[in-house]
Design an enzyme around this catalytic site. Sequence first.
Site, PDB file in Angstrom:
ATOM      1  CE  LYS A 238      -4.434   1.070   0.234  1.00 31.17           C
ATOM      2  NZ  LYS A 238      -5.620   0.343  -0.208  1.00 31.17           N
TER       3      LYS A 238
ATOM      4  CG  ASP B 250      -7.326   3.439  -0.736  1.00 31.91           C
ATOM      5  OD1 ASP B 250      -7.932   2.363  -0.625  1.00 31.91           O
ATOM      6  OD2 ASP B 250      -7.255   4.246   0.222  1.00 31.91           O
TER       7      ASP B 250
HETATM    8  P1  NDP Z   1     -12.895   7.926  -2.671  1.00 31.25           P
HETATM    9  O1  NDP Z   1     -11.801   8.906  -2.498  1.00 31.25           O
HETATM   10  O2  NDP Z   1     -13.483   7.713  -4.009  1.00 31.25           O
HETATM   11  O3  NDP Z   1     -14.097   8.276  -1.678  1.00 31.25           O
HETATM   12  C1  NDP Z   1     -13.900   8.359  -0.304  1.00 31.25           C
HETATM   13  C2  NDP Z   1     -15.185   8.845   0.356  1.00 31.25           C
HETATM   14  O4  NDP Z   1     -15.044   8.765   1.759  1.00 31.25           O
HETATM   15  C3  NDP Z   1     -15.503  10.293   0.037  1.00 31.25           C
HETATM   16  O5  NDP Z   1     -16.898  10.477   0.098  1.00 31.25           O
HETATM   17  C4  NDP Z   1     -14.804  11.011   1.165  1.00 31.25           C
HETATM   18  O6  NDP Z   1     -15.333  12.289   1.448  1.00 31.25           O
HETATM   19  C5  NDP Z   1     -15.044  10.074   2.328  1.00 31.25           C
HETATM   20  N1  NDP Z   1     -13.938  10.182   3.295  1.00 31.25           N
HETATM   21  C6  NDP Z   1     -12.629  10.011   3.057  1.00 31.25           C
HETATM   22  N2  NDP Z   1     -11.913  10.211   4.166  1.00 31.25           N
HETATM   23  C7  NDP Z   1     -12.804  10.514   5.125  1.00 31.25           C
HETATM   24  C8  NDP Z   1     -12.694  10.821   6.499  1.00 31.25           C
HETATM   25  N3  NDP Z   1     -11.503  10.856   7.102  1.00 31.25           N
HETATM   26  N4  NDP Z   1     -13.834  11.061   7.185  1.00 31.25           N
HETATM   27  C9  NDP Z   1     -15.050  11.035   6.571  1.00 31.25           C
HETATM   28  N5  NDP Z   1     -15.219  10.744   5.267  1.00 31.25           N
HETATM   29  C10 NDP Z   1     -14.115  10.489   4.562  1.00 31.25           C
HETATM   30  O7  NDP Z   1     -12.326   6.564  -2.063  1.00 31.25           O
HETATM   31  P2  NDP Z   1     -12.861   5.076  -2.281  1.00 31.25           P
HETATM   32  O8  NDP Z   1     -14.327   5.079  -2.446  1.00 31.25           O
HETATM   33  O9  NDP Z   1     -11.996   4.457  -3.289  1.00 31.25           O
HETATM   34  O10 NDP Z   1     -12.466   4.390  -0.880  1.00 31.25           O
HETATM   35  C11 NDP Z   1     -13.363   4.327   0.232  1.00 31.25           C
HETATM   36  C12 NDP Z   1     -12.920   3.234   1.182  1.00 31.25           C
HETATM   37  O11 NDP Z   1     -12.925   1.978   0.490  1.00 31.25           O
HETATM   38  C13 NDP Z   1     -11.504   3.368   1.761  1.00 31.25           C
HETATM   39  O12 NDP Z   1     -11.470   2.837   3.062  1.00 31.25           O
HETATM   40  C14 NDP Z   1     -10.678   2.489   0.837  1.00 31.25           C
HETATM   41  O13 NDP Z   1      -9.479   2.037   1.451  1.00 31.25           O
HETATM   42  C15 NDP Z   1     -11.654   1.353   0.621  1.00 31.25           C
HETATM   43  N6  NDP Z   1     -11.397   0.511  -0.550  1.00 31.25           N
HETATM   44  C16 NDP Z   1     -11.356   1.059  -1.808  1.00 31.25           C
HETATM   45  C17 NDP Z   1     -11.135   0.246  -2.897  1.00 31.25           C
HETATM   46  C18 NDP Z   1     -11.202   0.772  -4.295  1.00 31.25           C
HETATM   47  O14 NDP Z   1     -11.192  -0.050  -5.214  1.00 31.25           O
HETATM   48  N7  NDP Z   1     -11.303   2.064  -4.526  1.00 31.25           N
HETATM   49  C19 NDP Z   1     -10.828  -1.187  -2.728  1.00 31.25           C
HETATM   50  C20 NDP Z   1     -10.990  -1.673  -1.395  1.00 31.25           C
HETATM   51  C21 NDP Z   1     -11.225  -0.832  -0.355  1.00 31.25           C
HETATM   52  P3  NDP Z   1     -14.678  13.630   0.816  1.00 31.25           P
HETATM   53  O15 NDP Z   1     -15.270  13.714  -0.566  1.00 31.25           O
HETATM   54  O16 NDP Z   1     -15.132  14.719   1.721  1.00 31.25           O
HETATM   55  O17 NDP Z   1     -13.212  13.436   0.831  1.00 31.25           O
END
Ligand code: NDP
Length: 444
Positions: A124, A164
Amino acid sequence: MNAQQVLEDLKRRFPNEPEYHQAVEEVLFTIEDEYNLHPEFDKANLIERLCIPDRVFQFRITWADDKGNVKTNMGYRVQHNNAIGPYKGGLRFHASVNLSILKFLAFEQTFKNALTTLPMGGGKGGSDFSPRGKSSMEVMRFTQAFMLELWRHIGPDMDIPAGDIGVGGREVGFMFGMYKKLTREFTGTLTGKGQEFGGSLIRPEATGYGNIYFLMEMLKTKGTDLKGKVCLVSGSGNVAQYTTEKVIELGGKVVTMSDSDGYIYDPDGIDSEKLAYIMELKNLYRGRIREYAEHYGCKYVAGARPWSEKGDIALPSATQNEIDGDEAKELVANGVMAVSEGANMPSTPEAIKVFQDAKILYAPGKAANAGGVSVSGLEMTQNSIRLSWSKEEVDEKLKSIMKNIHEACVKYGTEPDGYINYVKGANVAGFMKVAHAMMAQGVV
Ligand code: NDP
């Protein structure tokens, strides 16, 4: 192995890394019994070699914003374990990124990747750079500067990063362009690429879709499905969007979504048209979820998470530690029957205990969200054979992988009273595969 002792030693050697300690603790205590059935593991000190990353790269990234101000950020790549395949795992760009968070994610990734049945080790990386409020040119300059350092540590048979939080198709595209320029090679080194240059169909959808395929398997054990079920989703990024899309398709109703500023509650449900609005808002205009509430005239709660709302199923899809013990109690009191994690480690240890004590269906991220990396693995395969599969082919493979992961969890996690402990199941199944590979490869 004495799990408590191993944990204390790691805390002493690597202080100030709470997320890393949290992830290791959960795994150690669930695999302890199985591990101790194999004295040869302890003789080879397998546990320390599995908990401590193979290596960690840290570097400074220097770039200039649109006004010509010179900025610095920190960049990292954690190569955790490559016993079953090259290092594989996403890159996160978010202001909160630090070594502890990336070490927890790389550790988890190792077990998750083992569960997928594909040959991928765990890694990662990322940066404390926040894409929020940056222009596209600034994001491009930053990602190019990031790649100027990272490129020497990655490669198609060595380490294959992906997206991510904060790293989607746009960022992967910029990084791939710079990587290609530096190496003068066109390889499948990054996954999540655009479809015109080696990306796999269904990769953007894979984590969210995969989570719902896993959830459907869990619901099947209770003789039910998604029809008419009210779902609470957090986040509004990649995972949250495609989770919502699949829930709608299978007859469920999503009533919440969120971002780091707050959440919306739409009692009528987010239908396909409203979801298209969210996708445009988030992916094109990089707007805030608050604007949905203004547009559709529904409730918006600033500075809060959606877990106090009433629903049948919770699908946390934002970030780590976003459901604490009290919120878990509220969910259970409100009648939640299943929690399936799209995000990585969104539930605190206290929350997990609440779910398991209540004997509701609870799937940890390393099982439920493994669909994303699985399709990344399928993207690597397609790049290697220089072919691309149809949407239907990839989706079928994804479904079958999620079903297999569910079966592995049932095999290793079913307790005497019949309750399926998915945390134990996922940890033991993932661990055994990596452990056997490490034993076969000697002390390295
Ligand atoms: P994105 O950046 O596309 O979206 C993240 C979302 O979560 C946004 O709505 C963001 O809000 C919110 N967010 C991020 N950080 C925080 C925080 N500290 N507190 C509150 N809200 C938060 O990321 P992904 O959708 O790709 O990832 C989401 C989760 O899924 C993560 O935990 C990631 O590790 C996990 N994941 C992702 C994969 C993938 O294929 N993308 C695979 C497996 C797991 P804002 O817009 O305000 O930043």
